[in-house]
Motif scaffolding. Sequence first.
Motif, short mmCIF file in Angstrom:
data_model
loop_
_atom_site.label_atom_id
_atom_site.label_comp_id
_atom_site.label_asym_id
_atom_site.label_seq_id
_atom_site.Cartn_x
_atom_site.Cartn_y
_atom_site.Cartn_z
N PRO A 240 0.79 -1.23 0.00
CA PRO A 240 0.00 0.00 0.00
C PRO A 240 0.83 1.29 0.00
O PRO A 240 0.34 2.33 -0.46
CB PRO A 240 -0.82 -0.11 1.29
CG PRO A 240 -0.92 -1.57 1.56
CD PRO A 240 0.38 -2.14 1.10
N PHE A 241 2.07 1.25 0.54
CA PHE A 241 2.84 2.49 0.63
C PHE A 241 4.26 2.37 0.09
O PHE A 241 5.00 3.35 0.08
CB PHE A 241 2.91 2.97 2.10
CG PHE A 241 3.68 2.06 3.02
CD1 PHE A 241 5.03 2.26 3.26
CD2 PHE A 241 3.04 1.00 3.66
CE1 PHE A 241 5.73 1.42 4.11
CE2 PHE A 241 3.74 0.16 4.51
CZ PHE A 241 5.08 0.38 4.74
N TYR A 242 4.65 1.19 -0.40
CA TYR A 242 6.03 0.98 -0.80
C TYR A 242 6.09 0.02 -1.98
O TYR A 242 5.35 -0.97 -2.04
CB TYR A 242 6.82 0.41 0.38
CG TYR A 242 8.24 -0.01 0.06
CD1 TYR A 242 9.26 0.93 0.01
CD2 TYR A 242 8.54 -1.34 -0.17
CE1 TYR A 242 10.56 0.54 -0.27
CE2 TYR A 242 9.84 -1.74 -0.45
CZ TYR A 242 10.84 -0.79 -0.50
OH TYR A 242 12.13 -1.18 -0.80
N ALA A 243 6.99 0.32 -2.93
CA ALA A 243 7.22 -0.57 -4.06
C ALA A 243 8.72 -0.70 -4.29
O ALA A 243 9.47 0.27 -4.16
CB ALA A 243 6.55 -0.03 -5.32
N ARG A 244 9.14 -1.91 -4.61
CA ARG A 244 10.54 -2.15 -5.01
C ARG A 244 10.50 -2.90 -6.34
O ARG A 244 9.77 -3.87 -6.49
CB ARG A 244 11.28 -2.96 -3.95
CG ARG A 244 12.73 -3.25 -4.33
CD ARG A 244 13.44 -4.07 -3.27
NE ARG A 244 13.71 -3.26 -2.09
CZ ARG A 244 13.80 -3.75 -0.87
NH1 ARG A 244 13.62 -5.03 -0.65
NH2 ARG A 244 14.09 -2.96 0.15
N SER A 245 11.34 -2.43 -7.27
CA SER A 245 11.29 -2.96 -8.63
C SER A 245 12.68 -3.09 -9.21
O SER A 245 13.63 -2.42 -8.77
CB SER A 245 10.46 -2.03 -9.54
OG SER A 245 9.25 -1.64 -8.95
N LEU A 246 12.83 -3.95 -10.20
CA LEU A 246 14.02 -4.04 -11.02
C LEU A 246 13.71 -3.39 -12.36
O LEU A 246 12.73 -3.74 -13.01
CB LEU A 246 14.43 -5.50 -11.21
CG LEU A 246 15.72 -5.75 -12.01
CD1 LEU A 246 16.93 -5.23 -11.25
CD2 LEU A 246 15.87 -7.24 -12.32
N VAL A 259 17.95 -1.27 -9.16
CA VAL A 259 16.91 -1.59 -8.17
C VAL A 259 16.29 -0.27 -7.75
O VAL A 259 17.00 0.66 -7.36
CB VAL A 259 17.50 -2.34 -6.97
CG1 VAL A 259 16.43 -2.52 -5.89
CG2 VAL A 259 18.05 -3.69 -7.40
N HIS A 260 14.98 -0.17 -7.84
CA HIS A 260 14.25 1.08 -7.63
C HIS A 260 13.27 0.92 -6.48
O HIS A 260 12.60 -0.11 -6.35
CB HIS A 260 13.50 1.44 -8.92
CG HIS A 260 12.66 2.68 -8.83
ND1 HIS A 260 11.38 2.68 -8.32
CD2 HIS A 260 12.93 3.96 -9.21
CE1 HIS A 260 10.89 3.91 -8.39
NE2 HIS A 260 11.81 4.70 -8.93
N GLU A 261 13.20 1.93 -5.61
CA GLU A 261 12.26 1.94 -4.51
C GLU A 261 11.42 3.22 -4.54
O GLU A 261 11.95 4.30 -4.81
CB GLU A 261 13.00 1.86 -3.17
CG GLU A 261 13.80 0.59 -2.99
CD GLU A 261 14.53 0.54 -1.66
OE1 GLU A 261 14.62 1.59 -0.99
OE2 GLU A 261 15.02 -0.54 -1.30
N SER A 262 10.15 3.07 -4.27
CA SER A 262 9.24 4.20 -4.21
C SER A 262 8.47 4.12 -2.89
O SER A 262 7.88 3.07 -2.58
CB SER A 262 8.27 4.18 -5.39
OG SER A 262 7.41 5.30 -5.38
N LEU A 263 8.48 5.20 -2.12
CA LEU A 263 7.86 5.23 -0.79
C LEU A 263 6.91 6.41 -0.69
O LEU A 263 7.28 7.55 -0.98
CB LEU A 263 8.94 5.33 0.28
CG LEU A 263 8.47 5.52 1.72
CD1 LEU A 263 7.77 4.27 2.23
CD2 LEU A 263 9.64 5.88 2.64
N SER A 264 5.68 6.15 -0.26
CA SER A 264 4.70 7.20 0.01
C SER A 264 4.46 7.28 1.50
O SER A 264 3.84 6.39 2.10
CB SER A 264 3.38 6.92 -0.71
OG SER A 264 2.38 7.82 -0.26
#
Length: 287
Positions: A240-246, A259-264
């Motif tokens: 719901p608040f965090y994504a990690r991706s290649l 490696v990419h991280e997105s945090l809300s």
Amino acid sequence: MSEDGTQGLTVIAFIGSVFSPYYAWDTSRDPFAHCAVNVVLYGEGRNSFCMTERGAKSLSRDARSIRIGPSAMAWDGTSLTIRLDEVTAPIPSPVRGTITVRPGGITQAPQTLDAAGRHRWWPMAPASPVTVALSEPAVNWSGTAYFDTNHGDEPLEDAFSRWTWCRADLKPGAAILYDVVRRDGTTQNLTLRFDADGTAREIAPPVAAELPKTGFWRMPRPTRSDDGRASVVRTFEDTPFYARSLLSSTLCGRPVNPVHESLSLDRFKNPLVRLMLPFRMPRPFGG
């Protein structure tokens, strides 16, 4: 990340677990009462996630080591040895074994992420050889590791609305992008490149690149690249608040798989989201 890119592992030792609902609900705000070792193992099959929270009695530390419950980390001057003994959640299964990180050099100083200097981030060893030897599950591989530390004097959600971070292995060295949106609306876009020995190098700031939102929770995950183009190779985490991706993109004139991280933090502070977290972040009774 393994050399062939098919396996990855994240280990974070928390004193004051910043994403802990128990910490958020604790009026004493005692960080030592909310410690955890977060382990996430990514493979070709199912991911393994551990984040059992423990109290102050489960913590011991000195200048070269830290132990939280049954897991520990120790620095001998040349290598960081991590000994894991954790259990996944919500379906319990053991994660045990040893990880050895051998930094070729240490970067010079931390970066401040907010204007007041309350949040510091130090990418200490952005590109280091690593050996993973787990007995449960049976996983063994070698690759490149990233080692950093974070320190804060207030909750993340008080200072930031959201951020994205990504690291690309440049063989040798690494590039790191860290884009922060602060609670007051100001922004900071860090563009960093380091050699394998920790020496900083100049890099032209990449331009904005759009990526599709995650499939289930629709988390935004903007990034940057040399040519403004990037694509998602694999989504490791969709929460719901965090994504990690290649990703697949271009940085420093090279094709890379960051490696990419997105945090809300806006999503994270939602009371409903915090009520969901104990299913993934258990705290034993009396722990």
